[in-house]
Design a protein around this motif. Structure first.
Motif, PDB file in Angstrom:
ATOM      1  N   MET A   1       0.823  -1.199   0.000  1.00 43.25           N
ATOM      2  CA  MET A   1       0.000   0.000   0.000  1.00 43.25           C
ATOM      3  C   MET A   1       0.865   1.261   0.000  1.00 43.25           C
ATOM      4  SD  MET A   1      -3.134  -1.135  -0.010  1.00 43.25           S
ATOM      5  CE  MET A   1      -4.075   0.305   0.504  1.00 43.25           C
ATOM      6  N   TYR A   2       0.253   2.355  -0.433  1.00 45.27           N
ATOM      7  CA  TYR A   2       0.872   3.692  -0.371  1.00 45.27           C
ATOM      8  C   TYR A   2       0.652   4.269   1.031  1.00 45.27           C
ATOM      9  CZ  TYR A   2       1.259   8.754  -0.986  1.00 45.27           C
ATOM     10  OH  TYR A   2       1.587  10.086  -0.855  1.00 45.27           O
ATOM     11  N   SER A   3       1.656   4.983   1.528  1.00 49.39           N
ATOM     12  CA  SER A   3       1.522   5.637   2.835  1.00 49.39           C
ATOM     13  C   SER A   3       2.488   6.818   2.920  1.00 49.39           C
ATOM     14  CB  SER A   3       1.793   4.649   3.969  1.00 49.39           C
ATOM     15  OG  SER A   3       3.118   4.160   3.904  1.00 49.39           O
ATOM     16  N   GLN A   4       2.288   7.637   3.919  1.00 52.58           N
ATOM     17  CA  GLN A   4       3.165   8.772   4.232  1.00 52.58           C
ATOM     18  C   GLN A   4       3.529   8.732   5.717  1.00 52.58           C
ATOM     19  OE1 GLN A   4       1.632  12.634   3.110  1.00 52.58           O
ATOM     20  NE2 GLN A   4       1.176  11.990   0.999  1.00 52.58           N
ATOM     21  N   ARG A   5       4.686   9.257   6.014  1.00 54.56           N
ATOM     22  CA  ARG A   5       5.091   9.402   7.413  1.00 54.56           C
ATOM     23  C   ARG A   5       6.133  10.531   7.523  1.00 54.56           C
ATOM     24  NH1 ARG A   5       9.579   4.793   8.773  1.00 54.56           N
ATOM     25  NH2 ARG A   5      10.252   4.382   6.632  1.00 54.56           N
ATOM     26  N   THR A   6       6.173  11.131   8.668  1.00 50.17           N
ATOM     27  CA  THR A   6       7.138  12.190   8.953  1.00 50.17           C
ATOM     28  C   THR A   6       8.067  11.706  10.051  1.00 50.17           C
ATOM     29  OG1 THR A   6       5.573  13.912   8.320  1.00 50.17           O
ATOM     30  CG2 THR A   6       7.428  14.577   9.715  1.00 50.17           C
ATOM     31  N   ILE A   7       9.395  11.747   9.752  1.00 51.00           N
ATOM     32  CA  ILE A   7      10.400  11.231  10.692  1.00 51.00           C
ATOM     33  C   ILE A   7      11.560  12.234  10.791  1.00 51.00           C
ATOM     34  CG2 ILE A   7       9.778   8.832  10.258  1.00 51.00           C
ATOM     35  CD1 ILE A   7      12.239   8.661   8.420  1.00 51.00           C
ATOM     36  N   PRO A   8      12.327  12.144  11.817  1.00 52.34           N
ATOM     37  CA  PRO A   8      13.529  13.009  11.893  1.00 52.34           C
ATOM     38  C   PRO A   8      14.491  12.714  10.748  1.00 52.34           C
ATOM     39  CG  PRO A   8      13.038  12.081  14.034  1.00 52.34           C
ATOM     40  CD  PRO A   8      12.158  11.366  13.052  1.00 52.34           C
ATOM     41  N   ALA A   9      15.046  13.754  10.174  1.00 53.59           N
ATOM     42  CA  ALA A   9      15.992  13.579   9.066  1.00 53.59           C
ATOM     43  C   ALA A   9      17.210  12.794   9.518  1.00 53.59           C
ATOM     44  CB  ALA A   9      16.396  14.935   8.508  1.00 53.59           C
ATOM     45  N   SER A  10      17.535  12.928  10.796  1.00 50.30           N
ATOM     46  CA  SER A  10      18.707  12.237  11.321  1.00 50.30           C
ATOM     47  C   SER A  10      18.529  10.722  11.401  1.00 50.30           C
ATOM     48  CB  SER A  10      19.059  12.783  12.705  1.00 50.30           C
ATOM     49  OG  SER A  10      17.952  12.617  13.602  1.00 50.30           O
ATOM     50  N   SER A  11      17.298  10.263  11.344  1.00 49.87           N
ATOM     51  CA  SER A  11      17.044   8.811  11.399  1.00 49.87           C
ATOM     52  C   SER A  11      17.211   8.136  10.042  1.00 49.87           C
ATOM     53  CB  SER A  11      15.639   8.539  11.941  1.00 49.87           C
ATOM     54  OG  SER A  11      14.657   9.033  11.049  1.00 49.87           O
ATOM     55  N   VAL A  12      17.390   8.926   8.983  1.00 48.85           N
ATOM     56  CA  VAL A  12      17.578   8.376   7.644  1.00 48.85           C
ATOM     57  C   VAL A  12      19.065   8.060   7.461  1.00 48.85           C
ATOM     58  CG1 VAL A  12      17.341   8.819   5.181  1.00 48.85           C
ATOM     59  CG2 VAL A  12      15.619   9.684   6.784  1.00 48.85           C
ATOM     60  N   VAL A  13      19.386   6.911   6.892  1.00 49.91           N
ATOM     61  CA  VAL A  13      20.775   6.483   6.706  1.00 49.91           C
ATOM     62  C   VAL A  13      21.483   7.400   5.729  1.00 49.91           C
ATOM     63  CG1 VAL A  13      22.284   4.620   5.926  1.00 49.91           C
ATOM     64  CG2 VAL A  13      20.205   4.106   7.265  1.00 49.91           C
ATOM     65  N   SER A  14      20.835   7.643   4.589  1.00 46.60           N
ATOM     66  CA  SER A  14      21.460   8.514   3.575  1.00 46.60           C
ATOM     67  C   SER A  14      20.394   9.015   2.631  1.00 46.60           C
ATOM     68  CB  SER A  14      22.557   7.792   2.814  1.00 46.60           C
ATOM     69  OG  SER A  14      21.998   6.685   2.112  1.00 46.60           O
ATOM     70  N   PHE A  15      20.727  10.156   1.974  1.00 46.69           N
ATOM     71  CA  PHE A  15      19.846  10.703   0.943  1.00 46.69           C
ATOM     72  C   PHE A  15      20.597  10.626  -0.380  1.00 46.69           C
ATOM     73  CE2 PHE A  15      18.580  12.735   4.912  1.00 46.69           C
ATOM     74  CZ  PHE A  15      17.212  12.564   4.891  1.00 46.69           C
ATOM     75  N   LEU A  16      19.920   9.932  -1.329  1.00 48.38           N
ATOM     76  CA  LEU A  16      20.521   9.717  -2.647  1.00 48.38           C
ATOM     77  C   LEU A  16      19.904  10.746  -3.593  1.00 48.38           C
ATOM     78  CD1 LEU A  16      20.216   5.799  -2.716  1.00 48.38           C
ATOM     79  CD2 LEU A  16      22.029   7.201  -1.701  1.00 48.38           C
ATOM     80  N   TYR A  17      20.736  11.664  -4.075  1.00 48.90           N
ATOM     81  CA  TYR A  17      20.210  12.709  -4.955  1.00 48.90           C
ATOM     82  C   TYR A  17      19.882  12.091  -6.335  1.00 48.90           C
ATOM     83  CZ  TYR A  17      21.705  16.282  -1.613  1.00 48.90           C
ATOM     84  OH  TYR A  17      21.867  17.093  -0.484  1.00 48.90           O
ATOM     85  N   PRO A  18      18.801  12.637  -6.958  1.00 47.86           N
ATOM     86  CA  PRO A  18      18.394  12.053  -8.237  1.00 47.86           C
ATOM     87  C   PRO A  18      19.502  12.163  -9.300  1.00 47.86           C
ATOM     88  CG  PRO A  18      16.728  13.554  -7.397  1.00 47.86           C
ATOM     89  CD  PRO A  18      17.956  13.741  -6.543  1.00 47.86           C
ATOM     90  N   PRO A  19      19.558  11.151 -10.183  1.00 43.69           N
ATOM     91  CA  PRO A  19      20.540  11.233 -11.261  1.00 43.69           C
ATOM     92  C   PRO A  19      20.137  12.305 -12.273  1.00 43.69           C
ATOM     93  CG  PRO A  19      19.178   9.331 -11.586  1.00 43.69           C
ATOM     94  CD  PRO A  19      18.769   9.924 -10.257  1.00 43.69           C
ATOM     95  N   SER A  20      21.113  12.903 -12.923  1.00 42.74           N
ATOM     96  CA  SER A  20      20.827  13.934 -13.888  1.00 42.74           C
ATOM     97  C   SER A  20      20.483  13.327 -15.242  1.00 42.74           C
ATOM     98  CB  SER A  20      22.029  14.888 -14.040  1.00 42.74           C
ATOM     99  OG  SER A  20      23.166  14.175 -14.449  1.00 42.74           O
TER     100      SER A  20
END
Length: 310
Positions: free
Chosen positions: A291-310
């Motif tokens: 299913m689709y869902s949304q949630r709001t979490i602390p940014a610090s709890s995310v392992v890494s942010f992968l920027y979109p490829p160009s």
């Protein structure tokens, strides 16, 4: 019958009294019974050699003797009461009916034997003429196709899709902003296949790959980013950071909208927004299974942010 009629002279008469005269009997049986009676009276056994001469009465005499007996029989018959003719007829009818009923099984058996006899002998071919219209009518039938296993499987899949779509519409995902094109397709666990992006339907990676294509203006096939060029070194969520590093893409701890959030394990999500309180709002599939869902979490709890490829 005893004959006492004298004959001859007086001497003969006296001689008759001294000498036993022959006795006439109506039958031999009567003579034997008389001889036995004389022997019993004398106390001597009967001897045929000393028995007096037995003469059997002529036929005329026997008939005369029998006349009284026949008369008694006729009198007895005449004395019997006469039967009513109606009762006689009724008796005859009943007897006739009994014979008729008893003859029914035999008649039925005779009919069966007659029918069998009329049938054609075994092994002898019979020719029957059938009207052409009758043959055409028998040969005509409605078309019918058996359901194949593939059709049954397809029907089952359609039912699962209908149920998934109904659940999706009831979840309010569209109102929240979900635009994933295949929310009703079967998951891998349900026997579903790969989407046009070459990831499994309704998995987290397929949803994120869709969002990367959408953000760059690819809303339908052919899509720009698919498994072969987006994550060629492995498509599972736990392999995405490695692919980014191997392909020289940006991997950061600073969140930006549209980036891929690798939350650890085997899961990735799409960063919808970066909030002033240091949280991020994520959109994702399969965090709630299928299913689709949304949630709001602390940014610090995310392992890494992968920027979109160009």
């Amino acid at each position: 019958m005893v004959d006492y009629t004298p004959s001859g002279s007086s001497d003969d008469l006296f001689a008759t009294e001294a000498t036993p005269q022959p006795v006439q009997y109506t039958s031999r049986r009567e003579a034997r019974e008389a001889l036995a009676a004389q022997s019993s009276a004398a106390g001597k056994p009967a001897r045929r050699s000393v028995a007096p001469e037995v003469r059997v009465a002529p036929a005329e005499v026997r008939r005369e003797l029998a006349q009284p007996a026949m008369g008694a029989v006729r009198a007895s018959v005449a004395a019997q009461p006469k039967r009513n003719p109606l009762s006689v007829l009724a008796t005859m009818a009943v007897v006739g009916g009994l014979f008729a009923v008893a003859g029914l099984p035999a008649y039925a058996q005779q009919e069966a034997e007659s029918t069998t006899a009329d049938a054609a002998p075994a092994g002898v071919a019979q020719s029957i003429e059938v009207d052409d219209d009758a043959v055409t009518g028998l040969a005509t039938r409605d078309g019918f196709l058996a359901t194949t296993p593939e059709q049954l499987a397809q029907a089952n899949e359609d039912a699962l899709r209908a149920a998934a779509n109904e659940a999706y519409l009831a979840s309010g995902a569209r109102e929240l902003g979900d635009d994933y094109p295949w929310p009703y397709e079967l998951t891998d666990d349900q026997g579903g296949g790969l989407s046009p992006l070459n990831y499994y339907y309704r998995e987290c990676v397929d949803f994120v790959a869709w969002r990367i294509n959408r953000d760059q203006g690819y809303y339908a096939a052919p899509f720009k980013w698919v498994w072969s060029n987006l994550t060629p070194y492995g498509g599972n969520g736990g392999q995405w950071q490695y692919n980014w590093e191997a392909l020289g893409r940006t991997v950061s701890n600073v969140p930006i909208p549209g980036a891929v959030a690798y939350t650890g394990g085997n899961h990735v999500a799409y960063v919808k927004s970066v909030n002033a309180d240091g949280t991020v709002t994520l959109e994702e599939y399969n965090y709630v299974p299928g299913m689709y869902s949304q949630r709001t979490i602390p940014a610090s709890s995310v392992v890494s942010f992968l920027y979109p490829p160009s």
